[in-house]
Design a protein around this motif. Structure first.
Motif, mmCIF file in Angstrom:
data_model
loop_
_atom_site.group_PDB
_atom_site.id
_atom_site.type_symbol
_atom_site.label_atom_id
_atom_site.label_comp_id
_atom_site.label_asym_id
_atom_site.label_seq_id
_atom_site.Cartn_x
_atom_site.Cartn_y
_atom_site.Cartn_z
ATOM 1 N N ASP A 409 3.017 -17.633 1.966
ATOM 2 C CA ASP A 409 1.736 -17.285 1.620
ATOM 3 C C ASP A 409 1.139 -16.365 2.785
ATOM 4 O O ASP A 409 0.843 -16.572 3.809
ATOM 5 C CB ASP A 409 0.844 -18.485 1.604
ATOM 6 C CG ASP A 409 -0.593 -18.544 1.191
ATOM 7 O OD1 ASP A 409 -1.120 -17.358 1.191
ATOM 8 O OD2 ASP A 409 -1.000 -19.448 1.012
ATOM 9 N N GLU A 410 1.029 -15.071 2.260
ATOM 10 C CA GLU A 410 0.629 -13.970 3.249
ATOM 11 C C GLU A 410 0.042 -13.028 2.343
ATOM 12 O O GLU A 410 0.606 -12.501 1.232
ATOM 13 C CB GLU A 410 2.013 -13.385 3.821
ATOM 14 C CG GLU A 410 1.854 -12.033 4.957
ATOM 15 C CD GLU A 410 2.975 -12.033 5.457
ATOM 16 O OE1 GLU A 410 3.858 -10.996 4.897
ATOM 17 O OE2 GLU A 410 3.388 -12.091 6.732
ATOM 18 N N THR A 411 -0.756 -12.163 3.040
ATOM 19 C CA THR A 411 -1.540 -11.043 2.425
ATOM 20 C C THR A 411 -1.141 -9.900 3.307
ATOM 21 O O THR A 411 -1.251 -9.769 4.359
ATOM 22 C CB THR A 411 -3.159 -11.339 2.645
ATOM 23 O OG1 THR A 411 -3.440 -12.671 2.010
ATOM 24 C CG2 THR A 411 -3.997 -10.141 2.061
ATOM 25 N N ARG A 412 -0.834 -8.678 2.388
ATOM 26 C CA ARG A 412 -0.453 -7.434 2.885
ATOM 27 C C ARG A 412 -1.344 -6.554 2.065
ATOM 28 O O ARG A 412 -1.098 -6.408 0.862
ATOM 29 C CB ARG A 412 0.907 -7.349 2.860
ATOM 30 C CG ARG A 412 1.517 -5.730 3.184
ATOM 31 C CD ARG A 412 2.830 -5.323 2.955
ATOM 32 N NE ARG A 412 3.466 -6.326 3.953
ATOM 33 C CZ ARG A 412 4.979 -6.021 4.177
ATOM 34 N NH1 ARG A 412 5.637 -5.208 3.332
ATOM 35 N NH2 ARG A 412 5.768 -6.881 4.924
ATOM 36 N N ARG A 416 -2.493 -10.882 -1.769
ATOM 37 C CA ARG A 416 -1.945 -11.921 -1.455
ATOM 38 C C ARG A 416 -0.662 -12.811 -2.213
ATOM 39 O O ARG A 416 -0.887 -12.873 -3.483
ATOM 40 C CB ARG A 416 -3.142 -13.175 -1.298
ATOM 41 C CG ARG A 416 -2.690 -14.574 -0.896
ATOM 42 C CD ARG A 416 -3.728 -15.474 -0.973
ATOM 43 N NE ARG A 416 -3.376 -16.947 -0.498
ATOM 44 C CZ ARG A 416 -4.169 -17.883 -0.242
ATOM 45 N NH1 ARG A 416 -5.159 -17.946 -0.990
ATOM 46 N NH2 ARG A 416 -3.486 -19.104 0.173
ATOM 47 N N ILE A 418 1.857 -15.509 -2.783
ATOM 48 C CA ILE A 418 2.336 -16.996 -2.977
ATOM 49 C C ILE A 418 3.607 -17.272 -3.709
ATOM 50 O O ILE A 418 3.431 -16.980 -4.869
ATOM 51 C CB ILE A 418 1.035 -18.009 -3.277
ATOM 52 C CG1 ILE A 418 0.061 -17.691 -2.337
ATOM 53 C CG2 ILE A 418 1.290 -19.400 -2.920
ATOM 54 C CD1 ILE A 418 -1.452 -18.471 -3.006
ATOM 55 N N GLU A 433 -2.094 -11.785 -6.005
ATOM 56 C CA GLU A 433 -3.762 -11.730 -6.141
ATOM 57 C C GLU A 433 -4.417 -10.643 -5.217
ATOM 58 O O GLU A 433 -3.863 -10.478 -3.932
ATOM 59 C CB GLU A 433 -4.456 -13.131 -5.777
ATOM 60 C CG GLU A 433 -5.690 -13.131 -5.741
ATOM 61 C CD GLU A 433 -6.401 -14.442 -5.350
ATOM 62 O OE1 GLU A 433 -7.639 -14.378 -5.425
ATOM 63 O OE2 GLU A 433 -5.662 -15.153 -4.728
ATOM 64 N N THR A 435 -7.258 -9.439 -3.353
ATOM 65 C CA THR A 435 -8.216 -10.090 -2.533
ATOM 66 C C THR A 435 -9.386 -9.120 -2.058
ATOM 67 O O THR A 435 -10.146 -9.386 -1.372
ATOM 68 C CB THR A 435 -7.737 -10.693 -1.239
ATOM 69 O OG1 THR A 435 -7.114 -9.824 -0.373
ATOM 70 C CG2 THR A 435 -6.489 -12.001 -1.767
ATOM 71 N N SER A 468 -4.999 -11.768 -10.446
ATOM 72 C CA SER A 468 -3.576 -11.945 -9.926
ATOM 73 C C SER A 468 -2.610 -12.062 -11.131
ATOM 74 O O SER A 468 -3.046 -11.901 -12.492
ATOM 75 C CB SER A 468 -3.558 -13.547 -9.287
ATOM 76 O OG SER A 468 -3.867 -14.566 -10.427
#
Length: 494
Positions: A409-412, A416, A418, A433, A435, A468
């Protein structure tokens, strides 16, 4: 003679120490590690290798007196025992660096680690420096090209610390026993080529290799600068060369790499000139003279497509370059941003001479630009336009691996991801997703397994704000214990 030590395939940090020492010729070495000639450490065949056929996870080979290639899965590092201690290029990863330190101690007992050298800032080569430092109990300096500094400070990854000292064109270490050379942009804008004059040996990562196609769709490769960089490499008087992936080679291997890119450029350029689309070009430009090269079946079409995009982008570089090239390069290169194909031709004609007449100033100009944010900026680096790889392109893991049963679970760059492994379906499943409040373009996802295999990437898709899409990547039963993942985001067209 070349001496090498290898391990049996293992997972996790515990590695058996019952390996034997072998003595083989350089030719035999090339055959024994030819499997490693793939980008990002993938297995070279379309089917996963069985346990009996799986190569050892690591291998240490003496390629010259006191100079060693350390291979971890599909990535190579190099370390040299000098009069001032050991100089170690590229820790590779946190897990690899722990074994790397043990191998340095094994072949050079009592020697101090004098310095760490980054070939470039990409995470799949540079991660793990702190592990090496801690293993030798000293505040070991880290050297890199100056363009590597800004992106590493921005990423603030404790496992991938920024360099403590940088250079522009050349740097000498250990009283001249090691030289570092910057040849301009190629696979990235910060690649440092190592050269050991006493051994006529070079270390060059990612922009050249032995008889292997370029990585996927060449997204991070800077053309036509690549031609100049490879020609610059051939001006260094090496006889043996260790690559970032695959077996060692010689000058002829580098010459073949240059010829391949020239042939690819010419073939795709001819297709573009007669009006063929990308799909038509991919179907007709078969590069059959190179059908025996590694990754032909996997990357031939992607190489052709990538070159087609670069040649039809309306600039002399790939899509993400644009006006920055015209603003910051020297002597007549400004027209490249405005005149497309003519700009590329002009660059090609004077690029080789440019190193003598104005190439140095041009590279310094790029260095100043990049050091102040420039291409790396806050948008995920020079790869943002095509791949969005803040940590690099070839096996560009985040540097952090998690357990088989853990959830990612990481946002780059606003995406995001998952993701979790479904053992029943033998696949990774999840969502990515948007964000942000803006559309994210050409989003795709890759997974890298601890076995060295890369899964993906998924098909590119645009994500509107707040939306997403599902992600599924099959493992084909590949055995692994740990894994890492990342979403990639491209700059939107226009």
């Amino acid at each position: 003679m070349i001496r090498k030590r290898s391990s049996s395939p293992v997972s996790g940090p515990s590695i058996p120490r019952n390996s034997r020492t072998l003595r083989v010729s350089l030719v035999a070495l090339g055959a024994s590690v030819a499997w490693a000639g793939c980008g990002g450490g993938e297995a070279p065949s379309d089917e996963p290798a069985g346990a009996a056929d799986a190569p050892p996870q690591f291998e240490t080979t003496e390629v010259a007196e006191g100079v060693y290639q350390f291979r971890w899965v599909g990535h190579n590092a190099l370390f040299a025992v000098t009069s001032e201690g050991v100089f170690a290029f590229d820790p590779i990863s946190v897990e690899a660096a722990a074994t790397y330190a043990e191998e340095i101690r094994r072949v050079a007992p009592g020697a101090e680690l004098a310095a760490i050298v980054y070939s470039h800032n990409h995470a799949d080569h540079a991660t793990g420096a702190e592990v090496l430092r801690e293993a030798f109990g000293a505040d070991v300096p880290i050297y890199a090209h100056r363009n590597a500094d800004a992106p590493l400070r921005e990423s603030a990854n404790p496992d991938l610390p920024p360099p403590t000292a940088t250079f522009d064109e050349t740097m000498t270490l250990a009283g001249g026993e090691i030289e570092l050379h910057y040849l301009g942009r190629s696979h990235s804008d910060d690649i440092a080529v190592g050269f050991l004059p006493a051994h006529d040996l070079a270390f060059a990562v990612d922009f050249v290799s032995r008889d292997r196609f370029g990585y996927q769709d060449l997204a991070s490769f800077h053309f036509p600068d690549m031609f100049d960089a490879i020609e610059g490499l051939l001006e260094i008087p090496f006889e043996t060369i260790v690559f970032g992936h695959g077996p060692p080679g010689d000058r002829a291997a580098v010459e073949r790499q240059l010829t391949y890119y020239r042939d690819l450029d010419a073939a795709v350029r001819a297709a573009v000139e007669v009006g063929l689309s990308e799909d038509e070009t991919a179907e007709t430009v078969l590069m059959e003279d190179y059908s025996h090269w590694d990754r032909y079946d996997d990357w031939r079409e992607l190489n052709v497509r990538g070159m087609h995009r670069k040649l039809t982008a309306g600039v002399g570089e790939s899509e993400e370059e644009g006006e920055e090239e015209g603003e910051h390069d020297e002597g007549g290169e400004e027209g490249e941003g405005e005149h497309g194909g003519e700009g590329r031709e002009g660059r090609g004609e004077h690029g080789r001479e440019g190193r003598g007449e104005h190439g140095r100033e041009g590279r310094e100009g790029r260095g100043e630009h990049d050091g102040n944010g420039g291409e790396h900026g806050g948008e995920g680096g020079e790869h943002g336009g095509e791949g969005g790889h803040a940590e690099g392109d070839e096996g560009e893991e985040s540097g952090v691996y998690i357990g088989r049963a853990e959830t990612w679970d990481e946002t780059r760059r606003g995406a995001r991801l998952i993701l979790a492994f479904d053992p029943g379906g033998n696949l990774f499943a999840g969502t990515v997703e948007n964000t942000t409040n803006e559309t994210l373009c050409a989003v795709r996802v890759e997974v890298h397994l601890s076995s060295g295999t890369e899964l993906g990437p998924t098909q590119r898709t645009d994500l509107a704000p707040g939306t997403s899409t599902t992600v599924e990547l099959e493992t084909a039963g590949e055995a692994f214990e740990r894994w890492t993942a990342h979403p990639e985001v491209s700059r939107c067209a226009g």
